[in-house]
Design an enzyme around this catalytic site. Structure first.
Site, short mmCIF file in Angstrom:
data_model
loop_
_atom_site.label_atom_id
_atom_site.label_comp_id
_atom_site.label_asym_id
_atom_site.label_seq_id
_atom_site.Cartn_x
_atom_site.Cartn_y
_atom_site.Cartn_z
N LYS A 48 4.49 -3.47 -7.38
CA LYS A 48 5.11 -4.76 -7.12
C LYS A 48 4.30 -5.50 -6.03
O LYS A 48 3.61 -4.85 -5.25
CB LYS A 48 6.58 -4.58 -6.72
CG LYS A 48 6.78 -3.58 -5.56
CD LYS A 48 6.38 -4.18 -4.24
CE LYS A 48 6.06 -3.15 -3.21
NZ LYS A 48 5.41 -3.77 -2.02
N ALA A 69 -0.51 5.72 -3.56
CA ALA A 69 -0.86 6.68 -4.60
C ALA A 69 -0.95 8.08 -4.02
O ALA A 69 -0.44 9.04 -4.60
CB ALA A 69 -2.18 6.28 -5.26
N TYR A 71 -13.71 1.70 -11.73
CA TYR A 71 -12.48 1.47 -12.48
C TYR A 71 -12.79 1.32 -13.97
O TYR A 71 -12.03 1.78 -14.82
CB TYR A 71 -11.78 0.20 -11.97
CG TYR A 71 -11.37 0.24 -10.51
CD1 TYR A 71 -11.19 1.45 -9.84
CD2 TYR A 71 -11.17 -0.93 -9.80
CE1 TYR A 71 -10.83 1.47 -8.50
CE2 TYR A 71 -10.80 -0.92 -8.47
CZ TYR A 71 -10.64 0.28 -7.82
OH TYR A 71 -10.28 0.31 -6.50
N CYS A 79 -7.71 4.90 -4.59
CA CYS A 79 -7.08 5.97 -3.79
C CYS A 79 -6.16 5.38 -2.73
O CYS A 79 -6.21 5.76 -1.56
CB CYS A 79 -8.16 6.84 -3.15
SG CYS A 79 -9.21 7.72 -4.33
N ARG A 131 -14.96 4.26 -5.83
CA ARG A 131 -16.40 4.18 -5.54
C ARG A 131 -16.80 5.11 -4.39
O ARG A 131 -17.98 5.31 -4.16
CB ARG A 131 -16.78 2.73 -5.19
CG ARG A 131 -16.68 1.77 -6.35
CD ARG A 131 -17.21 0.40 -5.97
NE ARG A 131 -16.42 -0.20 -4.89
CZ ARG A 131 -15.38 -1.00 -5.10
NH1 ARG A 131 -15.01 -1.29 -6.34
NH2 ARG A 131 -14.72 -1.52 -4.09
N ASP A 172 5.14 -8.29 0.07
CA ASP A 172 5.14 -6.85 0.34
C ASP A 172 6.53 -6.24 0.28
O ASP A 172 6.74 -5.22 -0.37
CB ASP A 172 4.51 -6.58 1.70
CG ASP A 172 4.24 -5.11 1.93
OD1 ASP A 172 3.49 -4.51 1.13
OD2 ASP A 172 4.79 -4.54 2.90
#
Length: 319
Positions: A98, A16, A59, A12, A38, A178
């Site tokens: 990425k 997303a 997962y 999460c 979880r 990043d």
């Protein structure tokens, strides 16, 4: 495949929640099928935001779900390789955030697995799906700039969140991974090759680079500079300079409406670009590529080339 592509989300993550799941819901070729976490509270939050989907407590359970066609993987960088491979071996197509991996060796293993399993794998460079980038590519293809001699690209922002994975070296943190991968991708798009030489300088905080500049020299005479960071005021800008002109690209990696500036001889042209839906178009392209059994817009050869250059930047950084 005639039905909508059924997407599963591994975790999460903030991106997303804010970007990719809303993009899936906007796309008529895609449907949110499952989310794995979880933490029951996180699943409940997603359900309150996005409606019904299958919630999985692990997962592994999501990857075992036969109803899921494709997986979006927004996990920390250090987990990309292992979970992408597990997903592909479970028969899922994978859109991976990425950078694709931590190094070229991991990327090669991921690409090899995708080809062995007959599934699609793509690195999620959403900026490649904007009208701004389409116009940049059109101008480059026109030849109006002449042979390119200089590219200067910057992506930085001020990181004001504490205890973030972006500053945890064990999870693949740092500004280069990043945000520096974006200017590197743009430079690779322009150069179409790997550099002959690389030089790097940076400052560190909490064991990761937070302010980094790199100079890349190519065989054809192009010299490119990349800058990234998250320790100061945000900047998102590029310029591409050839023998016959220059192209200025503010907000290079965003999808807001804006304008490019094209300089040629004594002429200055302002070129308007409309607002785009970069995440929505990325989901649409990848979903359609699955349905049509074709390659999506961003190829694995390009991702591997960029990863090899990223390795060289990191090598110069630690050398």
């Amino acid at each position: 495949m005639s039905h909508e592509v059924r997407w599963g989300i591994l975790g999460c993550a903030r991106i997303a929640r804010l970007q990719v799941v809303p993009a899936i819901l906007r796309c008529d070729r895609a449907r949110l099928g499952a989310v794995a976490s979880r933490d029951p509270a996180r699943l409940a939050e997603f359900r309150s935001l996005f409606g019904e989907f299958t919630g999985h407590a692990s997962y592994e359970a999501l990857l075992d779900d036969p109803s899921i066609d494709a997986v979006y993987l927004p996990l920390p960088n250090s987990l990309h390789c292992a979970w992408a491979i597990r997903a592909m071996r479970a028969g899922k197509h994978v859109l991976c955030e990425k950078p694709l991996a931590l190094d070229a060796g991991e990327a090669e293993e991921m690409i090899r697995t995708a080809r062995e399993c007959g599934v699609l794998l793509m690195e999620a460079f959403m900026y490649r799906y904007t009208e701004r980038l389409a116009k940049v590519e059109e101008i480059l293809a026109s030849g109006v700039l002449g042979p390119i001699r200089s590219v200067n690209s910057t992506f930085r922002f001020f990181l004001d969140r504490v205890n973030t994975i972006k500053e945890q070296p064990g999870l693949g943190g740092g500004a280069l991974y990043d945000v520096g991968c974006y200017p590197l991708n743009l430079i690779g798009l322009v150069a179409g090759a790997e550099p002959e030489a690389v030089a790097v300088e940076c400052t560190r905080r909490h064991g990761v680079n937070v302010n980094l500049s790199a100079v890349l020299r190519y065989a054809d005479g192009l010299v490119a500079t990349l800058h990234c960071g998250f320790d100061a005021f945000g900047r998102n800008y590029s310029e591409i300079v050839g023998t016959d002109g220059a192209l200025l690209v503010p907000d290079t990696f965003l999808d807001d409406a804006g304008q490019l500036t094209l300089l040629t001889g004594t002429e200055t042209r302002q070129i308007a670009v409309p607002k785009s839906d970069r995440y929505g178009e990325e989901i649409r392209d990848f979903s359609t590529a699955i349905q049509e059994k074709r390659t999506p817009r961003l190829t694995l050869d390009e991702s591997l080339r960029n990863m090899r250059v990223l390795d060289r930047i990191r090598g110069a950084l630690h050398g």
